[in-house]
Design a protein around this motif. Structure first.
Motif, PDB file in Angstrom:
ATOM      1  N   ASN A  16       0.834  -1.190   0.000  1.00  0.00           N
ATOM      2  CA  ASN A  16       0.000   0.000   0.000  1.00  0.00           C
ATOM      3  C   ASN A  16       0.870   1.243   0.000  1.00  0.00           C
ATOM      4  O   ASN A  16       1.800   1.355   0.801  1.00  0.00           O
ATOM      5  CB  ASN A  16      -0.890   0.051   1.252  1.00  0.00           C
ATOM      6  CG  ASN A  16      -2.167  -0.721   1.104  1.00  0.00           C
ATOM      7  OD1 ASN A  16      -2.856  -0.594   0.105  1.00  0.00           O
ATOM      8  ND2 ASN A  16      -2.485  -1.540   2.092  1.00  0.00           N
ATOM      9  N   ASP A  17       0.546   2.168  -0.888  1.00  0.00           N
ATOM     10  CA  ASP A  17       1.162   3.486  -0.842  1.00  0.00           C
ATOM     11  C   ASP A  17       0.508   4.274   0.276  1.00  0.00           C
ATOM     12  O   ASP A  17      -0.659   4.045   0.616  1.00  0.00           O
ATOM     13  CB  ASP A  17       0.948   4.233  -2.160  1.00  0.00           C
ATOM     14  CG  ASP A  17       1.723   3.609  -3.304  1.00  0.00           C
ATOM     15  OD1 ASP A  17       2.830   3.093  -3.056  1.00  0.00           O
ATOM     16  OD2 ASP A  17       1.231   3.645  -4.445  1.00  0.00           O
ATOM     17  N   ILE A  18       1.247   5.209   0.852  1.00  0.00           N
ATOM     18  CA  ILE A  18       0.681   6.110   1.847  1.00  0.00           C
ATOM     19  C   ILE A  18       1.132   7.529   1.519  1.00  0.00           C
ATOM     20  O   ILE A  18       2.295   7.751   1.183  1.00  0.00           O
ATOM     21  CB  ILE A  18       1.062   5.710   3.289  1.00  0.00           C
ATOM     22  CG1 ILE A  18       0.438   6.680   4.296  1.00  0.00           C
ATOM     23  CG2 ILE A  18       2.560   5.606   3.462  1.00  0.00           C
ATOM     24  CD1 ILE A  18       0.543   6.248   5.743  1.00  0.00           C
ATOM     25  N   ARG A  19       0.185   8.451   1.554  1.00  0.00           N
ATOM     26  CA  ARG A  19       0.459   9.866   1.345  1.00  0.00           C
ATOM     27  C   ARG A  19      -0.353  10.646   2.367  1.00  0.00           C
ATOM     28  O   ARG A  19      -1.564  10.739   2.259  1.00  0.00           O
ATOM     29  CB  ARG A  19       0.060  10.299  -0.047  1.00  0.00           C
ATOM     30  CG  ARG A  19       0.924   9.727  -1.151  1.00  0.00           C
ATOM     31  CD  ARG A  19       0.577  10.266  -2.503  1.00  0.00           C
ATOM     32  NE  ARG A  19       1.171   9.748  -3.686  1.00  0.00           N
ATOM     33  CZ  ARG A  19       2.216   8.978  -3.849  1.00  0.00           C
ATOM     34  NH1 ARG A  19       2.868   8.581  -2.842  1.00  0.00           N
ATOM     35  NH2 ARG A  19       2.642   8.575  -5.022  1.00  0.00           N
ATOM     36  N   VAL A  20       0.343  11.154   3.372  1.00  0.00           N
ATOM     37  CA  VAL A  20      -0.310  11.905   4.440  1.00  0.00           C
ATOM     38  C   VAL A  20       0.427  13.229   4.600  1.00  0.00           C
ATOM     39  O   VAL A  20       1.650  13.262   4.660  1.00  0.00           O
ATOM     40  CB  VAL A  20      -0.275  11.112   5.768  1.00  0.00           C
ATOM     41  CG1 VAL A  20      -0.777  11.960   6.924  1.00  0.00           C
ATOM     42  CG2 VAL A  20      -1.106   9.844   5.649  1.00  0.00           C
ATOM     43  N   SER A  21      -0.338  14.317   4.644  1.00  0.00           N
ATOM     44  CA  SER A  21       0.266  15.624   4.897  1.00  0.00           C
ATOM     45  C   SER A  21      -0.175  16.102   6.280  1.00  0.00           C
ATOM     46  O   SER A  21      -1.232  15.717   6.778  1.00  0.00           O
ATOM     47  CB  SER A  21      -0.139  16.628   3.822  1.00  0.00           C
ATOM     48  OG  SER A  21      -1.537  16.827   3.830  1.00  0.00           O
ATOM     49  N   CYS A  22       0.666  16.919   6.876  1.00  0.00           N
ATOM     50  CA  CYS A  22       0.388  17.451   8.206  1.00  0.00           C
ATOM     51  C   CYS A  22       0.428  18.970   8.136  1.00  0.00           C
ATOM     52  O   CYS A  22       1.410  19.552   7.683  1.00  0.00           O
ATOM     53  CB  CYS A  22       1.427  16.934   9.196  1.00  0.00           C
ATOM     54  SG  CYS A  22       1.157  17.551  10.864  1.00  0.00           S
ATOM     55  N   GLU A  23      -0.639  19.584   8.560  1.00  0.00           N
ATOM     56  CA  GLU A  23      -0.739  21.039   8.585  1.00  0.00           C
ATOM     57  C   GLU A  23      -1.502  21.452   9.835  1.00  0.00           C
ATOM     58  O   GLU A  23      -2.634  21.028  10.028  1.00  0.00           O
ATOM     59  CB  GLU A  23      -1.458  21.534   7.327  1.00  0.00           C
ATOM     60  CG  GLU A  23      -1.441  23.031   7.142  1.00  0.00           C
ATOM     61  CD  GLU A  23      -0.048  23.579   6.849  1.00  0.00           C
ATOM     62  OE1 GLU A  23       0.309  24.624   7.436  1.00  0.00           O
ATOM     63  OE2 GLU A  23       0.676  22.964   6.049  1.00  0.00           O
TER      64      GLU A  23
END
Length: 166
Positions: A16-23
């Motif tokens: 599984n790819d994971i793409r998480v951004s934090c803001e």
């Protein structure tokens, strides 16, 4: 705090790819694919990572508390779920998700904006290869554990649904 965690848990075929951004303390994104995947909606206040992945109805909870170099919590739910316990010692992150019988060990290396290693051993385990920016490595390791746990759930569901009687 602004940052991101991107990469892959598992191999090229089964992973599984994971793409998480934090803001501003909110971690949002997706793991899996565009069609078959899970949304991520978490918050992190510097000590506690909490929220859900997968949506309101069919989602799972994550609650992970960091104290110094240790993180502990729970993934899934209070009854059906896995515990998570991680320790960071320099550039090494090790720990266990699940229980003594059903679960997985984590052995990861953190540094230079990367989190790499294995979850669940050399034979049946999954590779972890993540780029990490502006997010504590223990948080990124908890995200990797979350993705691995969901992969375990998906595998268990596929096995039980395909083993129906003739």
């Amino acid at each position: 705090m602004a940052g991101r965690v991107e990469g892959r848990i598992g191999g090229a075929v089964v992973g599984n790819d994971i793409r998480v951004s934090c803001e501003g303390g909110r971690l949002s994104g997706r793991f899996g694919g565009a069609v078959i995947g899970k949304d991520v909606d978490l918050t992190f206040d510097g000590a506690v990572l909490r929220g859900r992945w997968g949506g309101v109805w069919n989602g799972k909870d994550l609650h992970f508390t960091i104290r110094g170099t240790e993180g502990r919590g729970r993934m899934g739910g209070s009854v059906v779920g896995w515990d998570i316990a991680l320790v960071q010692d320099g550039d090494r992150i090790a720990g266990r998700i699940g229980g003594a019988v059903s679960g997985a060990d984590l052995r990861l290396t953190a540094g230079d904006g990367r989190l790499t290693g294995r979850i669940c051993g050399s034979v049946f385990g999954k590779d972890c290869d993540l780029q990490v920016e502006g997010v504590p490595y223990l948080v990124a390791a908890a995200l990797a554990a979350m993705v691995y746990y969901q992969m375990h759930l998906d595998s268990s569901n596929n096995t039980s649904s395909s083993s129906g009687g003739a």
